[in-house]
Design a protein around this motif. Sequence first.
Motif: not given
Length: 573
Positions: A384-387, A397-400, A404-411
Amino acid sequence: MGVANIPYPDGGGCAQQNATLHLSYNSLPDLFINENIYITQATYLDGDVYYDPPIRLINEYLMFTTVEELVNKFTWEILGRMCHLLQDMSVPTHAHGDAHNLCDDGINYDTYETWVGAGVAPYNSPYLSISHNGMSGFLNPIGKDKPLYYLMYRVQQVADHFGSNGPYNGDGNDYLPVTTPSYYNIPLYTLPSSPTSVNDFACCTDLAGELCYNRDGTSLQNRINIRDATLPLAISGTAGILYWFAVETGLITNIVVQNNFTGGTVKVNTVVRNSPYDYSNIVGLLLSLEAVTPQNGSDGYQHIWNNFAPNARSLWQILKGSSTYDILPPNIQHNFVTTQADNKATYLAGLRKNYKIDVDHQTEFNGLQADQLVKYIVEQNSDQISAPVLSPLNPAYCFAGWTDGNSQNSRTITPTDNATYTALYKIPSKSNNQYAFSSNSQKKLVKTSDGILHKVYSSMGRVWYEKSTDNGVTWTIENYGQPLSSNESKLPAIDISSSSNEIIIVWQEKYNETYKIRLAHYSRPGPNLVFHDVYNDAVYYPTTSYSHDAMPVISWGDNKILVVWKEGGLLFI
């Protein structure tokens, strides 16, 4: 030689008697290992007997010796002669085929050969003052296409660079008849200059009177140059012949220890060596191999011994001929006693690529914040990586989403290469594009019948859709907080249906080096947007560059949608 019972080709056998045997062998290693020696002809007192094909010599044919004794005598005699011939190749007069003698009997002696080997006055053993010219180790023929030819060629070509002073073929030359593979391409240009003609040789000016014999000879400096360039090769080449014989006969094992990638290092008997490393070990001695981890290869990857991630586990392998064998258990260190079976084997350290994953934060107004997270993931494995939801740089600033189009902040990712993942961070209702709302004829703001405001604009090279439920005091980013597309986009326009409840948005999106017109339909209530291409790619191929502003506009009424954009001075509907 006393012989008995050697069969005749037409039957019967010889009685006990003396005979001269003419013998042959296949190869020196075969002679030494398998004692394969063959009779091609036997000369008796009453005549000769020929054998075609030859017959193998066995102890029953010998009266006063054994095959083993003969094999030992022949092997070391032949090996010694091979060494002698190679050493001859280090003398220019031999390399040229220049006739000479060691004394004055009508054929010129060779000044260099007479000088370099003399152990008494006036020369006093000049071979003892040799300079190695930076040479180390020995000429290793193992792995060469023609090992013995390689040794002879390597020594002879250097000697051939220098002249000699016999009556024939005395000129030196730098001609290389063979240059491939690369180990045949000898850098002769690095050698000291040499007389190119017999006429260029001076008399031995360091010797007086009759010692010069009135013959053309080389100067002292030229003799020193020849000695220092060729004598080290004679020594290292002789060592190469002996090493070749020891390896071919299994007296020592020659193995290669290397990584499964180009370059790097390995440990052999606890000493770090460059990979690949050729190693010779006496049969029966313990050998310790160990993989070095982590290490960076010339391929741009970090390589590690993987004994923790579930997939692509590391292990040592043995490569022998066309076969590969796994060494189990898969320990980072492999200790074993060498046998003859190890000869010419390659031991391969199976390290794995450890992909470097960088996570960057692309902010709307503070640029790119690089390397906010650095992680390593072993090839063929996932992690996993995360922001963070709010940027540590500025909580506004909000995570947007990710670029690459992925919407999950943890993926979860399964990389196939070193990679950089970029998270977008945006402040709602802000834009870093000064023309975000200034496009002529494009509707940017609408109000639905429930009193909610909806707007579209460009920022960070993408298109955003926001809504406000408090008449514009605060705004939230729709589409799960992400841009309408992960591709570069610009110039959005918005409209509502005649019922004033449904939203439709159109914009220009980069497609290769041109563009397409995209459309999103938002049927409220609900969070989902349905996306459409106004023109299907298989039908419409715009040729205009994305840098052109198409200025798309949209209108929705009576259950009909009209989209218009500009291209090359024309309007498209």
